[in-house]
Write a protein that holds these residues in place. Structure first.
Motif, mmCIF file in Angstrom:
data_model
loop_
_atom_site.group_PDB
_atom_site.id
_atom_site.type_symbol
_atom_site.label_atom_id
_atom_site.label_comp_id
_atom_site.label_asym_id
_atom_site.label_seq_id
_atom_site.Cartn_x
_atom_site.Cartn_y
_atom_site.Cartn_z
ATOM 1 N N LYS B 106 2.592 -36.902 108.937
ATOM 2 C CA LYS B 106 3.724 -37.054 108.091
ATOM 3 C C LYS B 106 4.456 -37.995 108.274
ATOM 4 O O LYS B 106 4.980 -38.231 109.452
ATOM 5 N N ILE B 107 4.755 -38.978 107.365
ATOM 6 C CA ILE B 107 5.477 -40.050 107.443
ATOM 7 C C ILE B 107 6.943 -39.782 106.820
ATOM 8 O O ILE B 107 6.983 -39.019 105.664
ATOM 9 N N LYS B 108 7.815 -40.232 107.418
ATOM 10 C CA LYS B 108 9.238 -39.819 106.757
ATOM 11 C C LYS B 108 9.508 -40.710 105.581
ATOM 12 O O LYS B 108 9.329 -42.214 105.678
ATOM 13 N N PRO B 109 9.795 -40.014 104.287
ATOM 14 C CA PRO B 109 10.092 -41.088 103.048
ATOM 15 C C PRO B 109 11.321 -41.763 103.386
ATOM 16 O O PRO B 109 12.016 -41.555 103.938
ATOM 17 N N VAL B 110 11.253 -42.986 102.599
ATOM 18 C CA VAL B 110 12.242 -43.835 102.647
ATOM 19 C C VAL B 110 13.203 -43.865 101.365
ATOM 20 O O VAL B 110 12.547 -43.519 100.528
ATOM 21 N N HIS B 111 14.460 -43.633 101.302
ATOM 22 C CA HIS B 111 15.254 -43.438 100.118
ATOM 23 C C HIS B 111 15.694 -45.065 99.632
ATOM 24 O O HIS B 111 16.704 -45.552 100.366
ATOM 25 N N LEU B 112 15.023 -45.570 98.826
ATOM 26 C CA LEU B 112 15.304 -47.030 98.547
ATOM 27 C C LEU B 112 16.070 -47.106 97.170
ATOM 28 O O LEU B 112 15.755 -46.286 96.211
ATOM 29 N N VAL B 113 16.995 -47.900 97.320
ATOM 30 C CA VAL B 113 17.876 -48.181 96.217
ATOM 31 C C VAL B 113 18.058 -49.624 95.833
ATOM 32 O O VAL B 113 18.289 -50.477 96.689
ATOM 33 N N ASP B 114 17.441 -49.988 94.557
ATOM 34 C CA ASP B 114 17.607 -51.218 94.070
ATOM 35 C C ASP B 114 18.961 -51.699 93.372
ATOM 36 O O ASP B 114 19.140 -50.975 92.275
ATOM 37 N N VAL B 115 19.952 -52.050 93.742
ATOM 38 C CA VAL B 115 21.213 -52.402 93.130
ATOM 39 C C VAL B 115 21.158 -53.431 92.338
ATOM 40 O O VAL B 115 20.845 -54.666 92.706
ATOM 41 N N PRO B 116 21.511 -53.515 91.056
ATOM 42 C CA PRO B 116 21.692 -54.697 90.152
ATOM 43 C C PRO B 116 22.335 -55.533 90.743
ATOM 44 O O PRO B 116 23.537 -55.585 91.475
ATOM 45 N N GLY B 117 21.857 -57.040 90.462
ATOM 46 C CA GLY B 117 22.583 -58.198 91.053
ATOM 47 C C GLY B 117 23.606 -58.834 90.171
ATOM 48 O O GLY B 117 24.331 -59.719 90.420
ATOM 49 N N HIS B 118 23.659 -58.526 88.966
ATOM 50 C CA HIS B 118 24.690 -59.177 88.015
ATOM 51 C C HIS B 118 25.984 -58.846 88.672
ATOM 52 O O HIS B 118 26.296 -57.759 88.956
ATOM 53 N N SER B 119 26.735 -60.088 88.337
ATOM 54 C CA SER B 119 28.281 -59.899 88.966
ATOM 55 C C SER B 119 28.900 -58.800 88.279
ATOM 56 O O SER B 119 29.897 -58.331 89.006
ATOM 57 N N ARG B 120 28.715 -58.286 87.077
ATOM 58 C CA ARG B 120 29.734 -57.455 86.479
ATOM 59 C C ARG B 120 29.329 -56.142 86.957
ATOM 60 O O ARG B 120 30.134 -55.167 86.870
ATOM 61 N N LEU B 121 28.038 -55.997 87.640
ATOM 62 C CA LEU B 121 27.853 -54.645 88.039
ATOM 63 C C LEU B 121 28.033 -54.529 89.541
ATOM 64 O O LEU B 121 27.502 -53.673 90.356
ATOM 65 N N ARG B 122 28.729 -55.658 90.272
ATOM 66 C CA ARG B 122 29.036 -55.553 91.684
ATOM 67 C C ARG B 122 29.549 -54.295 92.153
ATOM 68 O O ARG B 122 29.305 -53.852 93.355
ATOM 69 N N PRO B 123 30.380 -53.764 91.722
ATOM 70 C CA PRO B 123 31.203 -52.211 92.226
ATOM 71 C C PRO B 123 29.994 -51.353 92.550
ATOM 72 O O PRO B 123 30.328 -50.550 93.351
ATOM 73 N N LYS B 124 28.892 -51.420 91.841
ATOM 74 C CA LYS B 124 27.873 -50.399 92.050
ATOM 75 C C LYS B 124 27.547 -50.319 93.565
ATOM 76 O O LYS B 124 27.089 -49.394 94.211
ATOM 77 N N LEU B 125 27.255 -51.723 94.100
ATOM 78 C CA LEU B 125 26.992 -51.805 95.251
ATOM 79 C C LEU B 125 27.980 -51.021 96.576
ATOM 80 O O LEU B 125 27.497 -50.290 97.332
ATOM 81 N N GLU B 126 29.127 -50.885 96.057
ATOM 82 C CA GLU B 126 30.099 -50.470 96.868
ATOM 83 C C GLU B 126 30.098 -48.971 96.981
ATOM 84 O O GLU B 126 30.273 -48.218 97.979
ATOM 85 N N GLU B 127 29.431 -48.439 95.862
ATOM 86 C CA GLU B 127 29.345 -46.721 95.910
ATOM 87 C C GLU B 127 28.100 -46.746 96.948
ATOM 88 O O GLU B 127 28.167 -45.567 97.298
#
Lengths: 628, 259
Positions: B106-127
């Motif tokens: 049993k391997i522990k799963p990883v919660h991977l999040v790919d955050v968009p890189g476009h500068s208008r969507l920068r606030p998403k990273l802070e979430e």
């Protein structure tokens, strides 16, 4: 022919592309579409042009899918919208978030495409007939009053037979060839207004249709001038405005409206002059119109009846979703959002935005974009529609106001310093917005960060402008380059930059005279200044008190700058300086209008009249104030 | 009023009956029951506390076009499917790496999040930053120099973010697209980024009190910036999303999220 059709998720993974149309697209139209249209909250638009291609798209908001069709711009394909909606429906049936490849969709797509193409062909043929019908009917009505028998041209003779018979495509064909002959006569008349109103009737006219309509409409216009008195012009004037309102949105805003005005003018003018042209053409077309009148008018009436019946059908359906069901749905949250659900909430939001001084067309476009992104989405449970709409609007506003590129001026100044050249900033704007005052504030701020500044007094027009800057320079103890009045500002700026390079100033702030966006010679002078000196930053100074005029100012400034630029690289407005922010309490909408229409970020906000009153834009605060 | 009094009377009667019943139970059982209740609540609280510190979220961030979405799907499915376009929304998934499917146990799963890189969507990273256990900053090694400034500004913003500094979140500088011939080496990229961040440090630290764009400053005063000065670990690795060369990234992630 369709170049490509893509289906991808909102997260960016391409799910399916058509392998039949395997042509590789030149450039990167999809990425450009996403970056400059969908992420800029312009998803309410009809289509997007990128170099040689036109792109149309549709969303499936519930599943988070985007469907994009790419085709050559010169072709006007009528079936693309249809095809996209059909593809959307059939794909959403087979969509599964776990599946990544959908090869079986190829077959479905091929069938859908053939179906859509066939339907498009039919539609085009029907529209050909329909347009001729409607134009003929109009001309028929008008020509009721006193038309002579006229010449018996070959076409006229055949028309007599044709008029008696049933409506048939052959009739239409011969009628239209008649029209084509007449085209040469009509070209001399000023009836361009009519051909454009013809375009207004059909949503996506093909080139052939345009040519044919020119001939048909031209005749109609000519006959109107011939007939007696105001009745004809009134009828003519009444009908095109009615048809013109159905026209889809055109982004080159000025042209159609002017055309509509020209239409009434040309009627009056043609009545007086060009009599011989008018007479000949009228005589030829006269009887054919008379003959056509009865046949087509009845058909037109039936068409109208059909339209009314259809609209009546829709209304009861809408009423069925009463109050109770909407309350129930808001609790369970299962409903798919429809346009009718979103409309009241969006209208209320639009009103609220407009009370906050956002320009009317910007508010409209924003609401359309939010509508496009919410349509078909499932409501979460225990949320009202209005709160969903508010949330989506808030996201959209934050996205628009967040700058697209970094606005770190200090970094740019340092970069320019390394290259041993001064960083040049040009302040442009209309009269009286506060360019000189805010120039002094920016100079003060830069000075505080140990940057050596030099001012250039290129406002050589307004009395006292040079003295004003001289006073600021003396108070801030920074050098100023001036050449007095009545000199060419471009040359003054050039010399100022040379002087700055010589004495090692880091930044040159160039003050220009205020000018109205419509003033052609002044805009020309401004673009000459910018072309000659190639500044690093063109800062548009706009006041926060401005209302709808902000849109006009910025778009005209950008347009003139791009039109009148001679070298390869067109410089547009790079940033906005918002002034007099302290005078508006919560009517902060001007910031939104300006950023939306130009795409330039707000770099500074002037909030007072002393040197220290300069700050950065706080996006979250503005959004909160706008939606309060 | 009468109703209230009636209710009061009934309530009193019930409490009396309950007390009598309680007194009838032998005291030992009573204490045992209460003790068990306390124990379970304490255990639950402790489990929740322990679990909170061990978040398994990894963020994939970087400029638009650096290859985050492709990398995400490579890690998840082992292939980048039919390509990707500019992301408008984050891609999230909790999974075991595709290459680890072969491993037993049993391997522990990883919660991977790919955050968009476009500068208008920068606030998403802070979430997503508060829940991150590790950050992979993807850089395009092919088109590095034109985007160097923007990439370094983004990295600087991440490194000076309050969450990152306080929790000492480790950052991996991943140079993507290394399968191409003209891609830069990771040492070159590391040096360039350090130089750019040094310049940023100079310009950003000179801000007025009114506009503090960054929460903290990084590096040591008076010395040229280097990644070793950061309080959180910053390492460099190479990867190629297209051909599936993601071993170094996986090792990094597994270092912090034990399988």
């Amino acid at each position: 022919m369709l170049e490509q059709l893509l289906i991808f998720t909102r997260g960016g993974l391409i799910l399916w592309t058509c392998k039949e149309l395997g042509k590789a697209l030149k450039g990167s139209p999809i990425d450009t579409l996403i970056r400059s249209c969908l992420l800029e909250e312009r998803s309410g638009e009809v289509s997007f042009n990128y170099e040689a291609y036109t792109l149309k798209w549709t969303f499936h908001n519930d599943l988070g899918l985007v469907f994009v069709a790419v085709y050559q711009r010169i072709l006007h394909l009528l079936y693309v919208d249809d095809l996209l909606s059909m593809v959307k429906e059939s794909f959403s049936e087979i969509y599964d978030p776990k599946r990544m490849s959908y090869d079986d969709f190829d077959e479905t797509f091929r069938q859908l495409r053939m179906e859509a193409e066939a339907r498009g062909e039919e539609l085009r043929k029907v529209k050909q007939v329909g347009k001729v019908v409607s134009s003929v009917k109009k001309q028929g009505q008008v020509s009721k009053s006193g038309l002579d028998g006229g010449n018996k041209s070959g076409g006229g003779g055949s028309k007599k037979d044709v008029g008696d018979g049933d409506k048939d495509k052959d009739k239409v064909g011969s009628f239209m060839t008649n029209g084509n002959h007449k085209m040469e006569d009509d070209d001399s008349d000023k009836t361009n207004g009519k051909e454009n109103t013809a375009d207004n009737v059909v949503l996506d006219p093909s080139k052939l249709m345009k040519l044919r309509s020119k001939g048909v409409r031209g005749r109609g216009g000519v006959r109107k001038t011939d007939s007696i008195g105001n009745k004809s012009s009134k009828v003519a004037a009444a009908e095109p405005p009615k048809k013109a309102t159905k026209k889809n949105r055109v982004w080159d805003d000025a042209a159609p409206k002017q055309v509509k005005l020209d239409f009434t003018d040309s009627v009056g003018e043609n009545g007086n002059g060009n009599h011989d042209h008018v007479d000949i053409a009228a005589a030829d077309q006269g009887e054919s119109m008379m003959d056509k009148e009865e046949v087509f008018s009845s058909d037109d009436e039936s068409e109208d009846d059909d339209d009314e019946a259809r609209s009546d059908e829709k209304k009861p359906e809408a009423k069925k979703k009463g109050w109770f069901s909407s309350v129930f749905q808001s609790i369970t949250g299962k409903a798919n959002l429809e346009r009718t659900d979103l409309e009241p909430a969006l209208k209320a939001l639009k009103e609220r935005l407009m009370t906050k001084n956002v320009a009317e067309e910007i508010a409209e476009k924003l609401c359309e974009s939010v509508e496009a992104s919410l349509e078909g989405k499932k409501l979460a449970s225990f949320t009202r529609i209005s709160s969903t709409v508010q949330g989506a609007m808030e996201d959209a506003l934050i996205r628009i106001l967040t700058p697209r590129r970094s606005i770190d001026i200090m970094r740019d100044v340092h970069a320019a310093k390394e290259q041993r050249r001064p960083y040049v900033v040009v302040f442009v704007g209309v009269n009286g917005v506060g360019k000189s005052t805010n120039l002094a504030k920016v100079a003060y701020w830069l000075q505080q960060h140990k940057v050596s500044v030099m001012m250039a007094a290129c406002d050589t027009f307004r009395s006292g402008a040079v003295e004003q800057l001289r006073t600021h320079a003396r108070r801030l103890q920074i050098p100023i380059f001036e050449k007095g009045y009545e000199k060419d500002p471009a040359v003054v700026a050039k010399e100022a930059i040379q002087e700055a390079t010589r004495n090692g100033s880091d930044v040159v702030l160039v003050d220009t005279a205020g000018r109205m966006q419509d003033n052609e010679p002044l805009m020309r002078a401004l673009s000459k200044l910018i072309n000659l000196n190639k500044p690093d930053l063109v800062l548009f100074v706009g006041e926060a008190l401005v209302g709808n005029d902000a849109v006009d100012q910025l778009s005209k400034f950008n347009q003139k700058l791009s039109d009148l630029s001679n070298s390869g690289t067109t410089r547009l407005i790079d940033g906005i300086l918002l002034t007099k922010f302290d005078t508006i309490d919560d009517k902060v909408g001007a910031a939104l209008s300006m950023v939306y229409i130009s795409g330039a970020p707000v770099m500074f906000v002037g909030c007072g009249q002393s040197y220290t009153d300069l700050k950065k834009l706080n996006v979250k605060a503005i959004v909160k104030t706008l939606l309060k | 009023m009468e109703n209230l009094e009636d209710l009061k009377l009934m309530a009193e009667q019930w409490t009396n009956q309950g007390l009598e019943y309680l007194q009838k139970i032998p005291p030992f059982q009573l204490y045992a029951a209460i003790g068990l209740l306390l124990l379970t609540t304490v255990l639950l609280l402790s489990f929740r506390l322990v679990r909170r510190t061990k978040s398994n979220t990894v963020l994939l961030s970087g400029l638009s076009g650096s290859g985050k979405t492709v990398l995400f799907y490579q890690l998840r499915d082992g292939s980048s499917h039919q390509g990707s376009v500019t992301s408008m929304e984050p891609n999230e998934g909790t999974f075991v790496f595709h290459f680890e499917h072969a491993k037993k146990g049993k391997i522990k799963p990883v919660h991977l999040v790919d955050v968009p890189g476009h500068s208008r969507l920068r606030p998403k990273l802070e979430e997503f930053l508060p829940q991150a256990a590790a950050i992979v900053f993807v850089v395009d090694a092919l088109e590095f120099l034109p985007n160097c400034r923007a990439a370094s500004e983004y990295l600087y913003d991440i490194l000076t973010n309050a969450n990152v500094v306080k929790k000492k979140i480790p950052v991996l500088l991943c140079c993507n697209k290394t399968d191409k011939l003209t891609a830069h080496t990771k040492e070159f990229i590391k040096k360039q980024m350090e130089k750019e961040i040094e310049k940023l440090r100079a310009s950003r630290s000179a801000v007025s009190t009114a506009d503090i764009a960054n929460d903290y400053t990084i590096g040591i005063e008076g010395e040229v910036f280097s990644f070793s000065h950061c309080c959180n670990r910053v390492t460099v690795a190479e990867a190629s999303g297209l051909i599936g060369e993601t071993v170094q990234v996986q090792d990094f992630i597994r270092e912090y999220i034990k399988p």
